[in-house]
Design a protein around this motif. Sequence first.
Motif, short mmCIF file in Angstrom:
data_model
loop_
_atom_site.label_atom_id
_atom_site.label_comp_id
_atom_site.label_asym_id
_atom_site.label_seq_id
_atom_site.Cartn_x
_atom_site.Cartn_y
_atom_site.Cartn_z
N GLY A 1 17.66 2.90 0.90
CA GLY A 1 16.63 3.53 1.35
C GLY A 1 15.30 3.76 0.49
N ASP A 2 14.26 4.44 0.59
CA ASP A 2 13.08 4.31 -0.12
C ASP A 2 13.23 4.66 -1.47
N ILE A 3 12.45 4.10 -2.40
CA ILE A 3 12.47 4.30 -3.73
C ILE A 3 11.55 5.40 -3.78
N LEU B 1 4.89 -10.33 6.88
CA LEU B 1 5.11 -9.17 7.86
C LEU B 1 6.44 -8.34 7.37
N LYS B 2 6.41 -6.95 7.19
CA LYS B 2 7.48 -6.34 6.87
C LYS B 2 7.67 -5.37 8.22
N TYR B 3 9.21 -5.57 8.49
CA TYR B 3 9.32 -5.23 9.85
C TYR B 3 10.42 -4.07 9.81
N ASP B 4 10.08 -2.95 10.18
CA ASP B 4 10.88 -1.91 9.54
C ASP B 4 11.45 -1.13 10.73
N TRP B 5 12.98 -0.90 10.65
CA TRP B 5 13.63 -0.57 11.87
C TRP B 5 13.11 0.95 12.50
N ILE C 1 1.09 -7.59 6.76
CA ILE C 1 1.10 -6.37 7.53
C ILE C 1 2.31 -5.89 7.84
N TYR C 2 2.75 -4.89 8.70
CA TYR C 2 3.64 -4.12 8.96
C TYR C 2 3.72 -3.66 10.32
N SER C 3 5.03 -3.53 10.72
CA SER C 3 5.63 -3.37 12.24
C SER C 3 6.98 -3.02 12.33
N TRP D 1 15.13 -8.88 2.48
CA TRP D 1 15.82 -7.60 3.32
C TRP D 1 15.79 -6.35 2.24
N ARG D 2 15.54 -5.33 2.63
CA ARG D 2 15.62 -3.93 1.92
C ARG D 2 17.17 -3.82 1.85
N THR D 3 17.58 -3.42 0.64
CA THR D 3 19.11 -2.86 0.41
C THR D 3 19.33 -1.49 0.31
N THR E 1 6.39 3.08 14.75
CA THR E 1 6.66 2.71 13.35
C THR E 1 7.27 4.10 12.82
N CYS E 2 7.44 4.34 11.29
CA CYS E 2 8.08 5.07 10.66
C CYS E 2 7.38 6.33 10.61
N ALA E 3 5.91 5.97 10.72
CA ALA E 3 4.77 7.01 10.47
C ALA E 3 4.29 7.47 12.00
N SER F 1 0.88 -1.35 -0.20
CA SER F 1 0.07 0.11 -0.19
C SER F 1 0.89 1.23 0.21
N TRP F 2 2.18 1.11 0.44
CA TRP F 2 2.93 2.42 0.76
C TRP F 2 3.01 3.23 -0.33
N ASN F 3 3.48 2.79 -1.44
CA ASN F 3 4.06 3.85 -2.66
C ASN F 3 2.76 4.90 -3.27
N ILE G 1 -0.49 -4.60 3.82
CA ILE G 1 -0.88 -3.19 4.23
C ILE G 1 0.40 -2.90 5.01
N ASP G 2 0.62 -1.56 4.59
CA ASP G 2 2.14 -1.11 5.05
C ASP G 2 1.70 -0.23 6.27
N ASP G 3 2.47 0.90 6.69
CA ASP G 3 2.42 1.56 7.92
C ASP G 3 0.84 2.20 7.81
N THR G 4 0.60 2.53 9.11
CA THR G 4 -0.79 3.33 9.49
C THR G 4 -1.85 2.50 9.69
N LEU H 1 12.65 -7.88 5.95
CA LEU H 1 13.28 -7.12 6.79
C LEU H 1 13.49 -5.81 5.98
N CYS H 2 13.49 -4.67 7.01
CA CYS H 2 13.36 -3.31 6.37
C CYS H 2 14.32 -2.63 7.19
N GLN H 3 15.65 -2.30 6.82
CA GLN H 3 16.42 -1.54 7.40
C GLN H 3 17.67 -0.89 6.52
#
Length: 509
Positions: A335-337, A273-277, A239-241, A331-333, A247-249, A165-167, A200-203, A311-313
């Motif tokens: 920052g955000d696209i 699960l997307k798990y965001d630092w 889902i996301y946490s 795992w993300r490599t 979270t980032c938001a 959902s995020w982008n 579903i990403d953040d929020t 993993l999202c760091q």
Amino acid sequence: MRNLVLCFSLMAPLLGAADLAGTWHFETPGQAAPGQVGHGRQANYVFKVDGNKFTGTAFNLTSHQDVIDGAIDGNQITFQIRNEWDFSGRGPTAYKGTLNGDELTVEPAVAAPSGRGGMYPLTLKKVSNETEYKVPPAMQHKPFPPFKPVKANGLAMTPPMGWNSWNKFAGRVDDKAVREIADAMVASGMRDAGYVYINIDDTWEAPRDQSGNITTNTKFPDMKALADYVHSKGLKIGIYSSPGPLTCAQYTASYKYEEQDAKTWAAWGIDYLKYDWCSASNVYHPNEMKSAYRKMGLALLATKRPIVFSLCQYGLLDVGEWGASVGGNLWRTTGDIRDSWNSMVGIIDLQPGREKFAGPGHWNDPDMLEIGNGGMSDTEYRTHMSMWCMLAAPLLAGNDLRSMSEATKEILTNKEVIAINQDKKGVQGVRVRKEGDTEVWKKPLADGMAVALLNRGDAAAKISVKWADLGIAKKNPKVHDVWTHKDVDAPTEFTAEAPSHGVVVVTVK
Ligand code: GLA
């Protein structure tokens, strides 16, 4: 008395300096709807003054960073903020400020491009004379046990495919949108092309209930019912946490509730699960990152539900070296696209060298797709899709599937290019040649090889490659263009014209 006078006269020129020492606070009013995140945005500084120099800490709900090189000149101050998590190579950021009694105005020394200044300038109020930053007790934790690798969950044997959902939606994602996206996933043929996860990403989060269970905000009245709906379409739900408190938001996250949250998600029927630092850098030392991710890896396994662990760091601390050992499937490599050519190719440039970490069950993630979001041409989106497939990257569409153009749908559902991505051998493609704006990439497949000719230049370019140079010994291989869907006659070498910002992709068998 004499001492007092002396003291006073010494201090007089540095009056501002003495006033600066202490703790400063800024907060916007919480603007969220009932049941949503309630607090406002925060900024805090703790300054320690020495003559006309100072140092300190800048902190908010999600981070704390060093204040360095502080200098006081009358009521004007300048300083730098060093972000230990900065991986952009930009280095510390310079700030300036004006001291006015118990009010301090702070802004970046170099004004942000118009419209991107965010909350600056900030007017902070002095809240105490404390000059040391102390980690609040709620953010302290016991040391982690010695590290032991987490057993692989056996999922994601090919790169995960789905939607996130995020982008497109960021904070506007809700139950209705997710249901409609699931419907569109089926109606558009994307499900049949292999896309499975609706993430579903953040929020989505709201504060915990009295038993400590994470709850959903008003945008998601019933997560279990939503999961059931998504499952009824033959799809899976994510889902996301964050391992941090927020979270980032700045919504409630899993710090100190890892097992409980994993159980809740499993009970809802969550599959990913997307798990965001995010705010975790506020509570963990960098050398605890691996253990913080491992904790959730174990918690997910303990639920006995198959849950893909993302993993999202942002690629910190050579995550490729250890992502799989904490139970991570991807795992993300970076920052955000962003939805721009420069962002997309900038991310491609950060992938070579990481191919050794990718394979069935564990993938490098160059971030979600922007295809169809409007910031790039269809040619550029074809390049985006092609290169993510060459890279064996997770394919998480990030557009509004309900209203996509035919061109977007064709790009996202091109089964021939998807087959390169989903190839069972699970090898991440590599760049074999770069000459100015043209590049040649190859990706070994279970049967043969995929080859991409990429033109980053402003004009169309002819690109040639000899099969022998790619290690293809056999003459007259079967060559097939996955975008024109035609076989190509190329007995010993292949030459094609790629449009500006375009790509030609063939399979060679
Ligand atoms: C970070 C992540 C993004 C997104 C947002 C949500 O920036 O990298 O992909 O999840 O947080 O707040």
